[in-house]
Scaffold this motif. Sequence first.
Motif, PDB file in Angstrom:
ATOM      1  N   SER A   1       3.636  73.772 120.447  1.00  0.00           N
ATOM      2  CA  SER A   1       4.270  72.759 121.224  1.00  0.00           C
ATOM      3  C   SER A   1       5.263  73.424 122.296  1.00  0.00           C
ATOM      4  O   SER A   1       5.461  73.076 123.305  1.00  0.00           O
ATOM      5  CB  SER A   1       5.121  71.932 120.426  1.00  0.00           C
ATOM      6  OG  SER A   1       6.172  72.392 119.816  1.00  0.00           O
ATOM      7  N   TYR A   2       5.599  74.577 122.247  1.00  0.00           N
ATOM      8  CA  TYR A   2       6.683  75.192 123.214  1.00  0.00           C
ATOM      9  C   TYR A   2       5.966  75.611 124.288  1.00  0.00           C
ATOM     10  O   TYR A   2       4.763  76.278 124.347  1.00  0.00           O
ATOM     11  CB  TYR A   2       7.483  76.540 122.655  1.00  0.00           C
ATOM     12  CG  TYR A   2       8.501  76.434 121.649  1.00  0.00           C
ATOM     13  CD1 TYR A   2       8.632  74.914 120.850  1.00  0.00           C
ATOM     14  CD2 TYR A   2       9.614  77.210 121.460  1.00  0.00           C
ATOM     15  CE1 TYR A   2       9.690  74.903 119.830  1.00  0.00           C
ATOM     16  CE2 TYR A   2      10.744  77.127 120.601  1.00  0.00           C
ATOM     17  CZ  TYR A   2      10.521  75.807 119.865  1.00  0.00           C
ATOM     18  OH  TYR A   2      11.768  75.809 119.185  1.00  0.00           O
TER      19      TYR A   2
ATOM     20  N   ARG B   1      10.470  71.511 111.063  1.00  0.00           N
ATOM     21  CA  ARG B   1       9.896  72.387 111.968  1.00  0.00           C
ATOM     22  C   ARG B   1       9.397  73.664 111.357  1.00  0.00           C
ATOM     23  O   ARG B   1       9.870  74.408 110.469  1.00  0.00           O
ATOM     24  CB  ARG B   1      10.650  72.778 113.285  1.00  0.00           C
ATOM     25  CG  ARG B   1      10.125  73.527 114.477  1.00  0.00           C
ATOM     26  CD  ARG B   1      10.906  73.626 115.505  1.00  0.00           C
ATOM     27  NE  ARG B   1      12.051  74.501 115.005  1.00  0.00           N
ATOM     28  CZ  ARG B   1      13.270  74.914 115.578  1.00  0.00           C
ATOM     29  NH1 ARG B   1      13.285  74.425 117.000  1.00  0.00           N
ATOM     30  NH2 ARG B   1      14.125  75.677 115.191  1.00  0.00           N
ATOM     31  N   THR B   2       7.777  73.545 111.690  1.00  0.00           N
ATOM     32  CA  THR B   2       7.209  74.955 111.292  1.00  0.00           C
ATOM     33  C   THR B   2       6.789  75.620 112.079  1.00  0.00           C
ATOM     34  O   THR B   2       7.153  75.539 113.423  1.00  0.00           O
ATOM     35  CB  THR B   2       5.863  74.485 110.552  1.00  0.00           C
ATOM     36  OG1 THR B   2       4.815  74.152 111.370  1.00  0.00           O
ATOM     37  CG2 THR B   2       5.967  73.545 109.271  1.00  0.00           C
TER      38      THR B   2
ATOM     39  N   VAL C   1      12.452  79.150 113.882  1.00  0.00           N
ATOM     40  CA  VAL C   1      11.866  78.085 112.802  1.00  0.00           C
ATOM     41  C   VAL C   1      13.225  77.837 111.976  1.00  0.00           C
ATOM     42  O   VAL C   1      13.584  76.689 111.791  1.00  0.00           O
ATOM     43  CB  VAL C   1      10.759  78.432 111.962  1.00  0.00           C
ATOM     44  CG1 VAL C   1      10.783  77.278 110.788  1.00  0.00           C
ATOM     45  CG2 VAL C   1       9.626  78.330 112.735  1.00  0.00           C
TER      46      VAL C   1
ATOM     47  N   ARG D   1       8.944  78.239 106.988  1.00  0.00           N
ATOM     48  CA  ARG D   1      10.251  77.598 106.662  1.00  0.00           C
ATOM     49  C   ARG D   1      11.020  78.334 105.443  1.00  0.00           C
ATOM     50  O   ARG D   1      10.209  78.348 104.312  1.00  0.00           O
ATOM     51  CB  ARG D   1       9.951  76.031 106.424  1.00  0.00           C
ATOM     52  CG  ARG D   1       9.534  75.181 107.769  1.00  0.00           C
ATOM     53  CD  ARG D   1       9.162  73.997 107.255  1.00  0.00           C
ATOM     54  NE  ARG D   1       7.950  73.860 106.660  1.00  0.00           N
ATOM     55  CZ  ARG D   1       7.199  72.723 105.944  1.00  0.00           C
ATOM     56  NH1 ARG D   1       8.048  71.634 106.302  1.00  0.00           N
ATOM     57  NH2 ARG D   1       6.337  72.794 105.298  1.00  0.00           N
TER      58      ARG D   1
ATOM     59  N   ASP E   1       4.452  74.408 114.343  1.00  0.00           N
ATOM     60  CA  ASP E   1       4.997  73.413 115.565  1.00  0.00           C
ATOM     61  C   ASP E   1       5.491  74.316 116.839  1.00  0.00           C
ATOM     62  O   ASP E   1       5.163  73.553 117.946  1.00  0.00           O
ATOM     63  CB  ASP E   1       6.192  72.822 115.035  1.00  0.00           C
ATOM     64  CG  ASP E   1       5.631  71.904 113.848  1.00  0.00           C
ATOM     65  OD1 ASP E   1       4.511  71.385 114.004  1.00  0.00           O
ATOM     66  OD2 ASP E   1       6.304  71.588 112.927  1.00  0.00           O
ATOM     67  N   VAL E   2       6.207  75.343 116.484  1.00  0.00           N
ATOM     68  CA  VAL E   2       6.862  76.292 117.549  1.00  0.00           C
ATOM     69  C   VAL E   2       5.567  76.940 118.430  1.00  0.00           C
ATOM     70  O   VAL E   2       5.687  76.689 119.639  1.00  0.00           O
ATOM     71  CB  VAL E   2       7.598  77.359 117.127  1.00  0.00           C
ATOM     72  CG1 VAL E   2       7.974  78.330 118.321  1.00  0.00           C
ATOM     73  CG2 VAL E   2       8.918  76.861 116.600  1.00  0.00           C
TER      74      VAL E   2
END
Length: 331
Positions: free
Chosen positions: A159-160, A151-152, A231, A144, A155-156
């Motif tokens: 979760s994607y 969102r870090t 991000v 970030r 997270d991507v």
Amino acid sequence: MSSTGSAAAPGPSRPAVHVPVLLERVTELLGPACAPAGAVLVDATLGLAGHALALLHAHPDLRLVGLDRDPEARAEAARRIAAAGCADRATLVPAVFDELPDVLDRLGIAEVQAVLFDLGVSSLQLDRPDRGFSYAADAPLDMRMDPAAPRTAADVVNSYPAAQLARVLRSYGEERFADRIARAIERERASEPFTRTGRLAELVRSAIPAATRRTGGHPAKRTFQALRIEVNDELGVLERALPAAIDALAVGGRLAVITFHSLEDRIVKQTLAAGATDRTPPELPVPLPELGPTLRLLTRGGEAPSDAEVAANPRAASARVRAAERIRRAA
């Protein structure tokens, strides 16, 4: 906010030595617009203020409005600007550069004489392993530019769906093995979520065919670039910010943009070319002034740094600068 060089081991109390990319050329391109008394320069990606300080030194009546979403960068830029005796001519704002119109409105500035975008990752971000931008050191998987953003990169990655992750890697990293990497991430995260850059970099290396790994630098380079862009919404911010910056320019004002990869450069090229194009319908016998160009291009394509600059600062190798001058107000 360029990917620039450093010559010392940085840390929280010892920032990277800042080597601004294309400094001489940017100073030359923006100089005529910064010279008049009362001129305002917006450095939309302030970083460590290398370009801004050079222009403040060269033009004693210039006023700076510096934007940066990174509080560490702003604090270091403020220290450097104060040490140079220019604090009274600088206003630093915590903002992403697509917030430019709101920033100028709050400051009561109707138009500006120069705007600079120096895209990519700053020295401070790249050389601080704990920020998670680099595949060269094991660190939290963050990336970030604004540490307070929600969102870090973790997270991507965690979760994607694989198809969406592959699209990010393909679109933003131009990674031809995007599907293989995304499927490998999906398999591995099922047993343990990704939290560190080192584990991700090693997975990318193992997912790419061995023959491909032998050339082209670190195998994770394109994946890390893609995640960083996602991000921070870097391309979306740029697409919104460039037209706003052009709108803010006074007639005779100048814009310069330093890019570090083809995706950024394509957006800049198309935006500036559109402003430099006469939109008079071809069937009309004479050009219509109100449909004429609003910009004059100041560079021939994207200008690269010299061989000497690249030798002194290898991170400058992929840099390109494009610039334009506002020649009239839009109708």
